[in-house]
Design a protein around this motif. Structure first.
Motif, PDB file in Angstrom:
ATOM      1  N   LEU A  92      55.391  23.704  31.552  1.00 55.72           N
ATOM      2  CA  LEU A  92      54.120  23.790  31.994  1.00 55.72           C
ATOM      3  C   LEU A  92      53.506  22.429  32.171  1.00 55.72           C
ATOM      4  O   LEU A  92      52.573  22.092  33.329  1.00 55.72           O
ATOM      5  CB  LEU A  92      52.996  24.517  31.106  1.00 55.72           C
ATOM      6  CG  LEU A  92      53.134  26.130  31.108  1.00 55.72           C
ATOM      7  CD1 LEU A  92      52.614  26.673  30.106  1.00 55.72           C
ATOM      8  CD2 LEU A  92      52.648  26.767  32.627  1.00 55.72           C
ATOM      9  N   LYS A  93      53.618  21.433  31.433  1.00 50.97           N
ATOM     10  CA  LYS A  93      53.211  19.998  31.722  1.00 50.97           C
ATOM     11  C   LYS A  93      53.701  19.486  32.893  1.00 50.97           C
ATOM     12  O   LYS A  93      53.043  18.805  33.594  1.00 50.97           O
ATOM     13  CB  LYS A  93      53.767  19.238  30.374  1.00 50.97           C
ATOM     14  CG  LYS A  93      52.770  19.470  29.319  1.00 50.97           C
ATOM     15  CD  LYS A  93      53.109  18.628  28.155  1.00 50.97           C
ATOM     16  CE  LYS A  93      52.200  18.651  26.973  1.00 50.97           C
ATOM     17  NZ  LYS A  93      52.647  17.898  25.742  1.00 50.97           N
ATOM     18  N   ARG A  94      54.957  19.867  33.227  1.00 50.84           N
ATOM     19  CA  ARG A  94      55.625  19.612  34.311  1.00 50.84           C
ATOM     20  C   ARG A  94      55.050  20.117  35.449  1.00 50.84           C
ATOM     21  O   ARG A  94      54.728  19.423  36.460  1.00 50.84           O
ATOM     22  CB  ARG A  94      57.140  19.543  34.420  1.00 50.84           C
ATOM     23  CG  ARG A  94      58.026  18.745  35.360  1.00 50.84           C
ATOM     24  CD  ARG A  94      59.255  18.675  35.033  1.00 50.84           C
ATOM     25  NE  ARG A  94      60.067  20.266  34.964  1.00 50.84           N
ATOM     26  CZ  ARG A  94      60.739  20.585  34.103  1.00 50.84           C
ATOM     27  NH1 ARG A  94      60.921  19.752  33.119  1.00 50.84           N
ATOM     28  NH2 ARG A  94      61.075  21.851  34.009  1.00 50.84           N
ATOM     29  N   ALA A  95      54.698  21.470  35.414  1.00 50.36           N
ATOM     30  CA  ALA A  95      54.114  21.986  36.471  1.00 50.36           C
ATOM     31  C   ALA A  95      52.864  21.664  36.906  1.00 50.36           C
ATOM     32  O   ALA A  95      52.231  21.612  37.907  1.00 50.36           O
ATOM     33  CB  ALA A  95      53.843  23.542  35.996  1.00 50.36           C
ATOM     34  N   ARG A  96      51.831  20.951  35.788  1.00 50.98           N
ATOM     35  CA  ARG A  96      50.492  20.387  35.840  1.00 50.98           C
ATOM     36  C   ARG A  96      50.513  19.316  36.685  1.00 50.98           C
ATOM     37  O   ARG A  96      49.756  19.043  37.588  1.00 50.98           O
ATOM     38  CB  ARG A  96      49.811  20.153  34.546  1.00 50.98           C
ATOM     39  CG  ARG A  96      48.464  19.669  34.453  1.00 50.98           C
ATOM     40  CD  ARG A  96      47.725  19.979  33.286  1.00 50.98           C
ATOM     41  NE  ARG A  96      48.482  18.990  32.128  1.00 50.98           N
ATOM     42  CZ  ARG A  96      48.062  18.943  30.999  1.00 50.98           C
ATOM     43  NH1 ARG A  96      47.024  19.987  30.689  1.00 50.98           N
ATOM     44  NH2 ARG A  96      48.815  18.385  29.961  1.00 50.98           N
ATOM     45  N   GLU A  97      51.517  18.479  36.647  1.00 57.13           N
ATOM     46  CA  GLU A  97      51.653  17.120  37.338  1.00 57.13           C
ATOM     47  C   GLU A  97      52.060  17.619  38.888  1.00 57.13           C
ATOM     48  O   GLU A  97      51.509  17.068  39.618  1.00 57.13           O
ATOM     49  CB  GLU A  97      53.023  16.168  36.815  1.00 57.13           C
ATOM     50  CG  GLU A  97      52.559  15.725  35.561  1.00 57.13           C
ATOM     51  CD  GLU A  97      51.331  14.921  35.609  1.00 57.13           C
ATOM     52  OE1 GLU A  97      51.087  13.932  36.252  1.00 57.13           O
ATOM     53  OE2 GLU A  97      50.296  15.248  34.593  1.00 57.13           O
ATOM     54  N   ILE A  98      53.036  18.789  39.054  1.00 52.93           N
ATOM     55  CA  ILE A  98      53.180  19.307  40.275  1.00 52.93           C
ATOM     56  C   ILE A  98      51.769  19.816  41.116  1.00 52.93           C
ATOM     57  O   ILE A  98      51.770  19.401  42.030  1.00 52.93           O
ATOM     58  CB  ILE A  98      54.446  20.285  40.285  1.00 52.93           C
ATOM     59  CG1 ILE A  98      55.749  19.543  39.798  1.00 52.93           C
ATOM     60  CG2 ILE A  98      54.688  20.670  41.626  1.00 52.93           C
ATOM     61  CD1 ILE A  98      56.673  20.404  39.280  1.00 52.93           C
ATOM     62  N   ALA A  99      51.114  20.513  40.296  1.00 49.87           N
ATOM     63  CA  ALA A  99      49.966  20.986  40.768  1.00 49.87           C
ATOM     64  C   ALA A  99      48.790  19.890  41.234  1.00 49.87           C
ATOM     65  O   ALA A  99      48.340  20.036  42.226  1.00 49.87           O
ATOM     66  CB  ALA A  99      49.252  21.999  39.721  1.00 49.87           C
TER      67      ALA A  99
ATOM     68  N   LEU B 111      45.652  26.509  40.721  1.00 45.45           N
ATOM     69  CA  LEU B 111      46.918  26.094  40.078  1.00 45.45           C
ATOM     70  C   LEU B 111      46.739  25.253  38.838  1.00 45.45           C
ATOM     71  O   LEU B 111      47.261  25.480  37.758  1.00 45.45           O
ATOM     72  CB  LEU B 111      47.827  25.552  41.165  1.00 45.45           C
ATOM     73  CG  LEU B 111      48.723  26.673  41.857  1.00 45.45           C
ATOM     74  CD1 LEU B 111      49.476  25.924  42.908  1.00 45.45           C
ATOM     75  CD2 LEU B 111      49.777  27.357  40.817  1.00 45.45           C
ATOM     76  N   VAL B 112      45.941  24.203  39.187  1.00 46.56           N
ATOM     77  CA  VAL B 112      45.912  23.031  37.978  1.00 46.56           C
ATOM     78  C   VAL B 112      45.063  23.743  36.979  1.00 46.56           C
ATOM     79  O   VAL B 112      45.489  23.563  35.705  1.00 46.56           O
ATOM     80  CB  VAL B 112      45.069  21.814  38.499  1.00 46.56           C
ATOM     81  CG1 VAL B 112      44.566  21.023  37.325  1.00 46.56           C
ATOM     82  CG2 VAL B 112      45.652  20.908  39.647  1.00 46.56           C
ATOM     83  N   HIS B 113      43.995  24.553  37.369  1.00 45.26           N
ATOM     84  CA  HIS B 113      43.253  25.039  36.203  1.00 45.26           C
ATOM     85  C   HIS B 113      44.167  26.050  35.533  1.00 45.26           C
ATOM     86  O   HIS B 113      44.293  26.163  34.212  1.00 45.26           O
ATOM     87  CB  HIS B 113      42.163  26.018  36.932  1.00 45.26           C
ATOM     88  CG  HIS B 113      41.332  26.897  35.784  1.00 45.26           C
ATOM     89  ND1 HIS B 113      40.284  26.349  35.276  1.00 45.26           N
ATOM     90  CD2 HIS B 113      41.657  28.211  35.203  1.00 45.26           C
ATOM     91  CE1 HIS B 113      39.820  26.986  34.345  1.00 45.26           C
ATOM     92  NE2 HIS B 113      40.643  28.220  34.315  1.00 45.26           N
ATOM     93  N   ALA B 114      44.932  26.932  36.089  1.00 44.82           N
ATOM     94  CA  ALA B 114      45.832  28.002  35.449  1.00 44.82           C
ATOM     95  C   ALA B 114      46.933  27.301  34.717  1.00 44.82           C
ATOM     96  O   ALA B 114      46.999  27.927  33.479  1.00 44.82           O
ATOM     97  CB  ALA B 114      46.534  28.929  36.693  1.00 44.82           C
ATOM     98  N   VAL B 115      47.371  26.124  34.766  1.00 41.16           N
ATOM     99  CA  VAL B 115      48.487  25.436  33.964  1.00 41.16           C
ATOM    100  C   VAL B 115      47.555  25.208  32.923  1.00 41.16           C
ATOM    101  O   VAL B 115      48.319  25.091  31.800  1.00 41.16           O
ATOM    102  CB  VAL B 115      49.260  24.424  34.984  1.00 41.16           C
ATOM    103  CG1 VAL B 115      50.115  23.582  34.137  1.00 41.16           C
ATOM    104  CG2 VAL B 115      50.117  25.235  36.048  1.00 41.16           C
ATOM    105  N   ASP B 116      46.596  24.539  33.142  1.00 36.54           N
ATOM    106  CA  ASP B 116      45.722  23.873  32.092  1.00 36.54           C
ATOM    107  C   ASP B 116      45.385  24.601  31.247  1.00 36.54           C
ATOM    108  O   ASP B 116      45.501  24.417  29.855  1.00 36.54           O
ATOM    109  CB  ASP B 116      44.515  23.196  32.812  1.00 36.54           C
ATOM    110  CG  ASP B 116      44.338  21.708  32.501  1.00 36.54           C
ATOM    111  OD1 ASP B 116      45.221  20.999  31.697  1.00 36.54           O
ATOM    112  OD2 ASP B 116      42.946  21.204  32.647  1.00 36.54           O
ATOM    113  N   GLU B 117      44.872  25.661  31.665  1.00 37.94           N
ATOM    114  CA  GLU B 117      44.523  26.778  30.651  1.00 37.94           C
ATOM    115  C   GLU B 117      45.352  27.511  29.704  1.00 37.94           C
ATOM    116  O   GLU B 117      45.556  27.694  28.798  1.00 37.94           O
ATOM    117  CB  GLU B 117      43.635  27.781  31.270  1.00 37.94           C
ATOM    118  CG  GLU B 117      43.203  28.962  30.329  1.00 37.94           C
ATOM    119  CD  GLU B 117      41.830  29.850  30.958  1.00 37.94           C
ATOM    120  OE1 GLU B 117      41.374  29.594  32.010  1.00 37.94           O
ATOM    121  OE2 GLU B 117      41.653  30.804  30.037  1.00 37.94           O
TER     122      GLU B 117
END
Lengths: 410, 152
Positions: free
Chosen positions: A164-171, A292-298
């Motif tokens: 998820l941390k990697r996903a947040r950077e991608i988002a 997407l940023v929000h969903a990963v962050d949350e």
């Protein structure tokens, strides 16, 4: 799709959705109230959690039960997983190829392998959340009336964090990337309708609100919105009961709950000059990336705060009555209404999916976009129309090139 | 080397690929990792990662005689759409292979075996011709994999 152009004026736009009706509402009748979750889940392979959550909250509210605490947090985490999966799929596999002039994701992957590889990592992070919390990546099986069948251990959720941390950077990168796309100059003026709940971005519950001041409980949905058949399509069309057109989905959520996005998501939006409200439906691709940023962050925040609940579910006893459930599918507000008897048998079901709610707006946008693009040859106009439809991320857009455009120029 | 069986064991003949994977896996062929897979395309691409040669077995529904086995060299080109139809509701095996190819993540050798299926009822066992075809294909694959392992 049929378009009639008379002397430079668009006189007819009719989008004929020929997929046959699937009779879900009819075959729910006679089933047990606990079964609606897994039956309606089958309506969509991309957003099954949305159907499960609207069904389960309808049944629970009908039975006078509210699922809170960590059980609700787990459901919301599952829903975040679906948002990540669904938005990543739509943004990168369907919508971005339109903007960049590729026939589809495969063609885009040949020239932009790094972008598509990142998109797959992002979607994978969503898949993993679905698998760990929901039991499997597609059509999860872990939700039940009263809670979940099984709650994950803290250690299981911890395995999601790195991805998820990697996903947040991608988002975050996706927000920047999509903001540079070339957007047709088009703004719409429809009422934007979404859920709203204090202190949270609308996902799994809320009141139905709009940018025009609507603020109602889910139970009053059907007195303010009406679905009707049109002669040219199998898809139902929704309107406000006063006949006006409205829109659900990312633009509506972004307009009515901007302040509830995480700080990082708001910063990402501000960083590319995206302001709430946004009225250009083509920019919905950027809003999806902000979400997407929000969903990963949350999702990360929910995992960090997770404590294993004592029991996976609370007892729910059926009682006769009518219940309403609303939640925010990735593509917009999804409303369910059920009537059950004292034994829990479903007597009646109404399901209003986001795609039918946006159908009227889609046709209005098509008319508006065609009017501004009359000089385009038919083939290019057809692509522009597909892109317009895809702004709404409708279920019908799963097929990359589905549109057969009949233009009659008089 | 990897052998990936794709399918859903709770849907009759759709489990054909899983039957083959289970039968091959039970004989523990040397140097081969056997994977049973639900077919989600991104997971499928990941499952292929790192393998020099992959064998994929899936059920197909093309109107042929149930139990017919098709072999396609997917490294040479896209899967024939007559066998691996493109769905409007989901990405499938053919899409996964093309996406992997475009991303440079397709192994050098990819053999796809399709077993013609006839029934997909929930909870039903596979039909006799498909179960037989899966058993015979598993035998043939064990030999093929052993030859490839020897050839290095």
């Amino acid at each position: 799709m049929r378009v009639r152009i008379e002397g430079g004026e668009v006189t007819e736009v009719a989008l004929d959705i020929y997929e046959p009706p699937r009779f879900f509402e009819a075959f729910l009748r006679g089933r047990d109230f606990a079964e609606a979750i897994d039956i309606t889940s089958r309506i969509c392979g991309i957003c099954p959690v949305a159907y499960q959550m609207s069904a389960v909250t309808a049944m629970e509210s009908l039975c006078g039960v509210e699922v809170g605490g960590q059980l609700r947090a787990l459901r919301r985490l599952l829903y975040c997983g679906e948002w990540i999966e669904s938005h990543a799929l739509h943004v990168f596999m369907l919508h971005a190829p339109d903007f960049l002039g590729y026939a589809g994701a495969v063609e885009m992957a040949r020239e932009h392998p790094a972008i598509v590889a990142d998109a797959l990592k992002l979607k994978k992070a969503g898949n993993e959340v679905m698998r760990v919390v929901g039991g499997r990546e597609v059509h999860p099986i872990n939700l039940r009336v009263g809670g979940l069948h099984r709650v994950p251990r803290k250690a299981e959720l911890a395995t999601l964090v790195e991805g998820l941390k990697r996903a947040r950077e991608i988002a975050l990168g996706a927000v920047t990337l999509t903001a540079t796309l070339d957007f047709p100059d088009y703004e719409q003026d429809f009422e934007l309708v979404a859920l709203s709940a204090p202190g949270e971005y609308p996902i799994d519950r809320g009141r139905v609100v709009s940018d025009a001041g609507l603020d109602i409980a889910a139970a009053d949905y059907m007195t303010h919105f009406v679905e009707s058949h049109v002669p040219w399509s199998h898809a139902l069309h929704s309107q406000r009961t006063n006949g006006s057109t409205y829109v659900v989905g990312p633009l509506a959520r972004f307009a009515t709950s901007y302040d509830e996005l995480t700080a990082l998501a708001r910063e990402a939006a501000a960083g590319v000059g995206l302001r709430s409200p946004e009225h250009n439906p083509f920019r919905s691709i950027v809003v999806r990336c902000v979400e997407l940023v929000h969903a990963v962050d949350e999702a990360l925040a929910l995992i960090a705060a997770y404590e294993e609940p004592d029991a996976p579910a609370i007892e729910v006893t059926p009682r006769a009555g009518v219940g309403h459930g609303v939640s925010e599918a990735p593509r917009g507000l999804l409303y369910h209404r059920y009537e059950i008897d004292a034994e829990g048998t479903i007597l009646d079901a109404v399901i209003v999916p986001p795609t039918s709610q946006n159908q009227t707006a889609i046709e209005a946008d098509l008319r508006g976009v065609i009017e501004r693009s009359l000089e385009l040859p038919d083939a290019e106009l057809s692509i522009r129309c597909e892109q317009t439809i895809r702004n709404y991320d409708p279920c019908i857009s799963c097929a990359t090139h589905f549109l057969k455009l009949d233009i009659e120029r008089v | 080397m990897k052998l990936i069986g794709v399918g859903n064991r709770w849907r009759g003949d759709d489990g054909a690929g899983l039957l083959v994977a289970a039968a091959v896996g039970a004989r523990r062929p040397a140097g081969v990792e056997v994977v049973e897979h639900a077919g989600e395309p991104i997971e499928l691409i990941e499952a292929c990662d790192g393998a020099a040669a992959v064998w994929i077995v899936d059920a197909v529904c093309s109107g042929g005689t149930p139990g017919t086995v098709y072999r396609i060299d997917a490294a040479a080109g896209p899967l024939p759409s007559a066998l691996f139809a493109v769905s409007t509701h989901a990405l499938g095996l053919a899409d996964a292979i093309e996406l992997a190819r475009a991303l440079g993540r397709l192994p050098a050798q990819v053999s796809v075996y399709g077993i013609e299926a006839s029934r997909f009822e929930p909870g039903e066992p596979p039909s006799p011709p498909v179960a037989l075809a899966a058993e015979q294909l598993a035998d043939a694959l064990v030999e093929e994999l052993a030859r490839c392992a020897l050839a290095g």
